[in-house]
Design an enzyme around this catalytic site. Structure first.
Site, PDB file in Angstrom:
ATOM      1  N   GLY A 147     -29.144  38.830  11.047  1.00  0.00           N
ATOM      2  CA  GLY A 147     -28.380  39.824  10.238  1.00  0.00           C
ATOM      3  C   GLY A 147     -26.817  39.991  10.105  1.00  0.00           C
ATOM      4  CG  ASP A 165     -29.721  31.716  18.593  1.00  0.00           C
ATOM      5  OD1 ASP A 165     -29.368  32.979  18.470  1.00  0.00           O
ATOM      6  OD2 ASP A 165     -30.749  31.144  19.235  1.00  0.00           O
ATOM      7  CG  ASP A 216     -24.936  40.008  18.234  1.00  0.00           C
ATOM      8  OD1 ASP A 216     -24.516  41.124  19.042  1.00  0.00           O
ATOM      9  OD2 ASP A 216     -25.915  40.113  17.672  1.00  0.00           O
ATOM     10  CB  CYS A 271     -28.647  45.793  21.129  1.00  0.00           C
ATOM     11  SG  CYS A 271     -29.669  44.356  21.444  1.00  0.00           S
TER      12      CYS A 271
HETATM   13  C1  LIG Z   1     -28.998  39.408  20.245  1.00  0.00           C
HETATM   14  S1  LIG Z   1     -29.441  37.935  19.744  1.00  0.00           S
HETATM   15  C2  LIG Z   1     -28.494  37.480  18.319  1.00  0.00           C
HETATM   16  C3  LIG Z   1     -28.774  38.485  17.291  1.00  0.00           C
HETATM   17  C4  LIG Z   1     -28.127  37.884  15.840  1.00  0.00           C
HETATM   18  N1  LIG Z   1     -26.622  37.948  16.128  1.00  0.00           N
HETATM   19  C5  LIG Z   1     -28.339  38.910  14.720  1.00  0.00           C
HETATM   20  O1  LIG Z   1     -27.592  39.757  14.383  1.00  0.00           O
HETATM   21  O2  LIG Z   1     -29.401  38.688  14.205  1.00  0.00           O
HETATM   22  C6  LIG Z   1     -29.168  36.734  21.001  1.00  0.00           C
HETATM   23  C7  LIG Z   1     -29.145  35.154  20.476  1.00  0.00           C
HETATM   24  O3  LIG Z   1     -28.600  34.676  21.463  1.00  0.00           O
HETATM   25  C8  LIG Z   1     -29.343  33.408  21.499  1.00  0.00           C
HETATM   26  N2  LIG Z   1     -29.028  32.668  22.921  1.00  0.00           N
HETATM   27  C9  LIG Z   1     -29.299  33.113  24.333  1.00  0.00           C
HETATM   28  N3  LIG Z   1     -28.869  31.957  25.035  1.00  0.00           N
HETATM   29  C10 LIG Z   1     -27.748  31.145  24.177  1.00  0.00           C
HETATM   30  C11 LIG Z   1     -26.601  30.381  24.525  1.00  0.00           C
HETATM   31  N4  LIG Z   1     -26.795  29.893  25.882  1.00  0.00           N
HETATM   32  N5  LIG Z   1     -26.052  29.636  23.224  1.00  0.00           N
HETATM   33  C12 LIG Z   1     -26.209  30.318  22.180  1.00  0.00           C
HETATM   34  N6  LIG Z   1     -27.296  31.108  21.746  1.00  0.00           N
HETATM   35  C13 LIG Z   1     -27.964  31.547  22.632  1.00  0.00           C
HETATM   36  C14 LIG Z   1     -30.855  33.913  21.561  1.00  0.00           C
HETATM   37  O4  LIG Z   1     -31.670  32.778  21.173  1.00  0.00           O
HETATM   38  C15 LIG Z   1     -30.681  35.197  20.784  1.00  0.00           C
HETATM   39  O5  LIG Z   1     -31.304  34.536  19.429  1.00  0.00           O
END
Ligand SMILES: C[S@@+](CC[C@H](N)C(=O)[O-])C[C@H]1O[C@@H](n2cnc3c(N)ncnc32)[C@H](O)[C@@H]1O
Length: 345
Positions: A147, A165, A216, A271
Site C-alpha cells: 500500500g 520485503d 515500515d 501499526c
Molecule cells: C507492516 S508489514 C509492511 C507493510 C507494507 N509497508 C505496506 O504498506 O503494505 C512488515 C513487512 O516486513 C517484512 N519483514 C519482516 N522481516 C523483515 C526483514 N528482516 N527484512 C525485510 N522485510 C521484513 C514482513 O514480511 C512484512 O511484509
C-alpha cells in the site's frame, strides 16, 4: 493490562475502537482517470483528507485558497510531482468522523488499472511524513503487500524506487498490487525494483544510497492480532519471536538510516500501540548509530501533523518522539505510529 498502564484513561476508548469495525480510506489512483474517480467518491459524501489538510495549511500560511490543480497523468505516465509543499500530491478519500459508510470495491478503469486502493487511511501518514520530492531515490525496506509503495509511486516523485520485503510470497503480492494499479511503462525502465532480501543488511548492501527511506517494520499488528486466530503473534509458539520484535525493528531502522545519504530522511512506522516498538526503538536506533557508527541522527518534529489531520484522525497527545494515531469509535483508523529522522551530514 500493558496498554491500560501505558494509556491510562484513554485505554477503554482505544480498546473499544480496536474491537470495532475499522474505517478505510480510498487512495485515488492517478494512473486511472483520477479526477473522474475523485468526483465519484465525492458523490458518496467522502472527502479527500490530504487535500483538505493542504488547503487548511495554505489558509494558515495566508496563501491561495483555491483548490490545487492536480493534473491527471497521460495514460501510462507517472502523475505530476508534488505541488503541495510538505504534502505529496496524493488524494485519499475518507468518510467524516462518525460516518461508518463503506466504499464499494474499486472498479477497473478503461486504462486497465484499478481506480482506487482501499487502505487504513492512517497508513498514508508515514508516506506523507516522508514527503517525497521530485527526483528522489527512495527505498521501501519492508514493503509488502505494498500500500505504501503504491502511494510512494503515485506521488510521481520517485526517480528510482526499491521495494524490498524478506518474504517472497509477500513480494509476489506486492508485484500483483503494482500490476493492478500502475501501468507497465510507469514501472519500467528500472525505475521500480522489487527485491526479496533481509532488510537488516541494507546498510552494507547500499550504504548512503537513498534520499528517503521508509522503514515500515513487522510489529504486533495490534488490530489484526485481536481478530485473527491464524498464526497470531500472541500465541505461545511465537513468544520468542514477539519478544525479539523490538530488536529486529531497531536493526531494520538502523539499516534504513545507513542506506540513507547524509542529509537524507527516514520514516519509521508500525501499526502497534506499544511504546516498546515505537518510541523506544527510535531512541535505541539513534543511540546505536551514534555509538557504533559515529553518525548523528535528528528526530524531526511532526506535531504539525496532529493539527493538520485532527479532523480525520485521533492522535495520542503524549508521544515523546513521533506521532501515534489511536483507534476511536468516531474515527476508527490505526493504530499507526510514525516518526521522521534526518541523518546528519
Ligand atoms: C507492516 S508489514 C509492511 C507493510 C507494507 N509497508 C505496506 O504498506 O503494505 C512488515 C513487512 O516486513 C517484512 N519483514 C519482516 N522481516 C523483515 C526483514 N528482516 N527484512 C525485510 N522485510 C521484513 C514482513 O514480511 C512484512 O511484509
Amino acid at each position: 493490562m500493558n496498554y491500560s498502564v501505558q494509556f491510562g484513561d484513554l485505554w477503554p476508548s482505544i480498546r473499544v475502537g480496536l474491537l470495532s469495525e475499522q474505517k478505510y480510506g480510498a487512495l485515488v489512483n492517478p494512473f486511472a482517470s483520477g479526477d473522474r474517480v475523485a468526483l465519484q467518491l465525492e458523490s458518496l459524501n467522502a472527502k479527500d483528507f490530504v487535500g483538505e489538510a493542504h488547503r487548511a495549511s495554505q489558509r494558515e500560511a495566508g496563501g491561495s485558497q483555491s483548490d490545487p490543480q492536480v493534473s491527471p497523468p497521460a495514460p501510462g505516465q507517472a502523475p505530476v510531482g508534488t505541488d503541495r509543499p510538505g504534502i505529496p500530491n496524493l488524494r485519499c478519500y475518507t468518510f467524516d468522523r462518525g460516518d461508518v459508510s463503506r466504499f464499494p470495491p474499486a472498479r477497473m478503469s478503461q486504462l486497465g488499472v484499478l481506480e482506487y486502493y482501499l487502505m487504513d487511511a492512517a497508513s498514508l501518514l508515514p508516506v506523507l511524513a516522508l514527503s517525497p520530492q521530485p527526483g528522489d531515490a527512495i527505498l521501501d525496506l519492508c514493503a509488502a503487500p505494498g500500500g505504501k509503495t503504491l502511494a510512494l509511486l503515485q506521488t510521481g516523485c520517485c526517480q528510482r524506487l526499491t521495494a524490498n520485503d524478506i518474504s517472497t510470497s509477500r513480494t509476489e503480492r506486492l508485484r500483483k498490487v503494482l500490476r493492478s494499479y500502475v501501468p507497465a511503462d510507469a514501472r519500467g525502465d528500472g525505475r521500480v525494483q522489487v527485491t526479496s532480501g533481509d532488510g537488516r543488511h541494507w546498510g552494507e548492501l547500499e550504504a548512503d544510497a537513498y534520499d528517503r527511506v521508509l522503514v515500515d517494520v513487522p510489529c504486533t499488528t495490534d488490530r489484526h492480532s485481536l481478530s485473527e486466530e491464524d498464526n497470531n503473534i500472541f500465541t505461545r509458539a511465537r513468544n520468542k519471536e514477539r519478544q525479539m520484535l523490538p530488536m529486529l525493528q531497531s536493526q531494520l531502522l538502523a539499516a534504513g538510516l545507513l542506506s540513507t545519504r547524509p542529509g537524507g530522511e527516514v520514516v519509521y512506522s508500525t501499526c502497534s500501540l506499544s511504546h516498546l516498538q515505537n518510541e523506544y526503538v527510535v531512541s535505541g536506533a539513534v543511540e546505536l548509530l551514534a555509538d557504533r557508527y559515529g553518525i548523528g541522527v535528528q528526530v524531526e518534529d511532526l506535531s504539525s501533523f496532529r493539527q493538520l489531520f485532527q479532523n480525520t484522525f485521533s492522535f495520542f497527545p503524549e508521544c515523546r518522539v513521533g506521532e501515534l494515531v489511536v483507534p476511536h469509535l468516531t474515527a476508527n483508523f490505526g493504530p499507526t505510529y510514525f516518526c521522521k529522522l534526518r541523518r546528519l551530514r
